[in-house]
Design an enzyme around this catalytic site. Structure first.
Site, short mmCIF file in Angstrom:
data_model
loop_
_atom_site.label_atom_id
_atom_site.label_comp_id
_atom_site.label_asym_id
_atom_site.label_seq_id
_atom_site.Cartn_x
_atom_site.Cartn_y
_atom_site.Cartn_z
N GLY A 37 -6.06 -1.01 -3.07
CA GLY A 37 -5.45 0.08 -2.32
C GLY A 37 -4.03 -0.25 -1.94
O GLY A 37 -3.42 -1.20 -2.44
N GLY B 120 -1.07 0.32 1.58
CA GLY B 120 -0.89 0.71 2.98
C GLY B 120 0.56 0.68 3.36
O GLY B 120 1.46 0.60 2.50
N VAL C 94 -2.56 -3.87 -2.06
CA VAL C 94 -3.64 -4.83 -1.87
C VAL C 94 -4.39 -4.99 -3.19
O VAL C 94 -4.78 -3.99 -3.81
CB VAL C 94 -4.62 -4.38 -0.76
N LYS D 104 -2.73 -9.18 -0.14
CA LYS D 104 -1.87 -8.09 0.29
C LYS D 104 -0.42 -8.47 0.07
O LYS D 104 0.06 -9.48 0.60
CB LYS D 104 -2.12 -7.76 1.77
N ASP E 145 -4.45 -1.44 15.80
CA ASP E 145 -4.59 -0.47 14.70
C ASP E 145 -6.05 -0.35 14.30
O ASP E 145 -6.38 -0.38 13.11
CB ASP E 145 -3.73 -0.88 13.50
#
Length: 526
Positions: free
Chosen positions: A22, A24, A29, A43, A138
């Site tokens: 993914g 962000g 990542v 990451k 978060d």
């Protein structure tokens, strides 16, 4: 998980990339693997972000925040890039599980038993985060992984130390809209109560499929959403009546009126070990099983054709420790790259007067167990058991997995020249599942020099070298000061033997150069 794209590098930082996981706000990542086959979530950092003047400090702070939070509900930092690398990156343990956001968007809200269990597990995680002196800032559905054994709270990318307000910028919205607290929405300094608010917002999502400040399917502009968070009451229709009073209390606008993480956990009750397995939908277990099977296939397909170098016999490095003060030998297997990995306790560096006097003190751990009651453990110069007498086990037994800690007296009476004068000597060892050749743990020592207040402890990554009956051999393949601002060097290549004589308790004895004042017992943290 998706295939790598044309143009993706085959490896980053020496770790082979296997798939995309993914992207962000910080970067992309990837699923990666170590040379021994351990899966990692790696990451990377967007180039533009890494060029910001204060980014290097913020990135280092993220790593340190991750490293302080060690519990069953979080993932461990495994490695990270040295300064000046391009791209910069951070590697953590990988959990083959969907996020809460992905699961609810595909299958709908959780049933009440699973919702209650999720609340208990995440509140326990939050208590641990708070105890480590960290604010996540978060907590959102995408940062909650629904693992087969328990949920995990991940990505402390914007976490800050609770008592370190220097790094919190007022006037800046930090967090994910829809799940952040009112004080975050207005750019004020957000502390531990903000995480309690976000936890409740995540539970509303798990129960209803939406943020508590949105109607189903509704989309708002960022200013409109932030206005609702600050001024409007949350929409709690769909939240089970049994959870409604606690959720409403956690979503109070005033941080002072919210319960603490500890109070939330007390109101929810403790989670039993098998509750999660009984409460989650069968489809989730099927999904995690499918992901784990896919992971095994990817790891097997990426297996290098040449066998790994076998661990060195214990005898040679053990005999090398026979002379106190002798520098430790280099690792018998190729050292794991830079030595930048967070890890666990051990070595002690000190500075006395104007001359920098590095006092390297090694801590080898062995539990006294078995044999005659008055017999001492064998010294480092004693001949170890032959390979024929040693077990051929290749995986760390499950009984070893967990966090172990202890506190020693330190050396308050030392002269401060040949030996540092220190206060309490705290040691934490965290061990994860893995096979021989894997980096399975971290060892962290914390001890303050009395005259300066500096932390003289070192942090090491532990590679599993050998398993023999109830004893395990680890090698410290990386080492750095626990205080990353410190200027002294920590020795590498230390060898450790741990023996478990009874559950939940390890007794320590030094082999070779002794770490004076270290704890003589480690107990399991529950």
């Amino acid at each position: 998980m998706e295939s790598l794209r044309p143009g993706d590098p085959p490896e980053i930082g020496g770790y082979r990339l296997l798939a995309r996981l993914g992207a962000g706000g910080m970067g992309e990542v990837f699923l990666a693997r170590t040379a021994s086959g351990r899966p990692l979530a790696l990451k990377t950092v967007h180039r533009d972000l890494s060029l910001e003047p204060d980014f290097a400090e913020r990135f280092d702070r993220e790593i340190r925040a991750n490293d302080r939070v060690r519990c069953a509900w979080t993932v461990s930092v495994v490695d990270f890039s040295p300064p000046g690398s391009s791209p910069q990156w951070l590697a953590t343990e990988y959990i083959a599980a969907p996020s809460l956001g992905d699961w609810v968007s595909r299958y709908g809200p959780l049933a009440e038993p699973a919702l209650w269990c999720l609340a208990r597990e995440l509140s326990a995680a939050l208590v641990t985060v708070r105890a480590a002196g960290v604010v996540h800032r978060d907590i959102k559905p995408a940062n909650v992984l629904l693992g087969a054994q328990r949920p995990f709270l991940i990505d402390f990318g914007i976490a800050r130390a609770v008592r370190d307000p220097r790094h919190t910028r007022t006037g800046t919205v930090v967090g994910t809209p829809g799940y952040l607290a009112p004080e975050q929405a207005t750019g004020a300094v957000a502390s531990a109560p903000a995480d309690v608010f976000s936890l409740a917002a995540v539970l509303v999502y798990a129960a209803t499929g939406r943020s508590p400040f949105l109607a189903g399917g509704e989309e708002l502009s960022l200013p409109a959403l932030l206005y609702r968070i600050v001024h409007d009451e949350p929409r709690l229709d769909g939240v089970p009546d049994s959870l409604l009073p606690l959720v409403r209390a956690c979503l109070a606008k005033d941080p002072a009126l919210r319960p603490t993480a500890e109070e939330v956990r007390a109101r929810l009750g403790a989670a039993e070990e098998e509750d999660w397995l009984r409460a989650v939908p069968p489809a989730l277990l099927e999904e995690t099983g499918r992901r784990e099977a896919e992971l095994r296939r990817l790891l097997a397909d990426a297996q290098p054709p040449t066998p790994a170098v076998p661990p060195a016999p214990l005898s040679e490095p053990a005999r090398a420790f026979a002379a106190p003060g002798t520098p430790p030998p280099p690792p018998a297997v190729p050292e794991r790259r830079r030595g930048r990995l967070p890890s666990r306790p051990r070595v002690l560096g000190a500075v006395a007067g104007a001359a920098a006097l590095a006092v390297a003190v090694t801590l080898a751990v062995r539990l006294l167990g078995g044999g005659d009651g008055d017999a001492a453990a064998p010294s480092a110069s004693a001949t170890p058991s032959s390979p024929a007498q040693q077990s051929s086990a290749s995986a760390l037994p499950a009984a070893w997995v967990g966090t172990w800690s202890g506190v020693g007296s330190g050396t308050p009476g030392a002269d401060g020249i040949t030996q540092a004068r220190t206060g309490e000597f705290a040691v934490t060892v965290t061990l994860n599942a893995g096979a021989v050749g894997d980096i399975v743990g971290r060892q962290v020592s914390d001890l303050k020099e009395l005259s300066t207040g500096r932390n003289l402890g070192c942090t090491e990554a532990l590679e599993l070298r050998q398993i023999s009956r109830n004893s395990v051999v680890f090698a410290a393949v990386t080492s750095h000061p626990t205080d990353r601002a410190a200027s002294f060097d920590c020795p590498r290549g230390n060898l450790y033997v741990l023996t478990m004589a009874e559950p939940d308790r390890l007794t320590l004895e030094s082999e070779g150069a002794q770490s004076a004042g270290a704890p003589d017992t480690l107990t399991r943290r529950h």
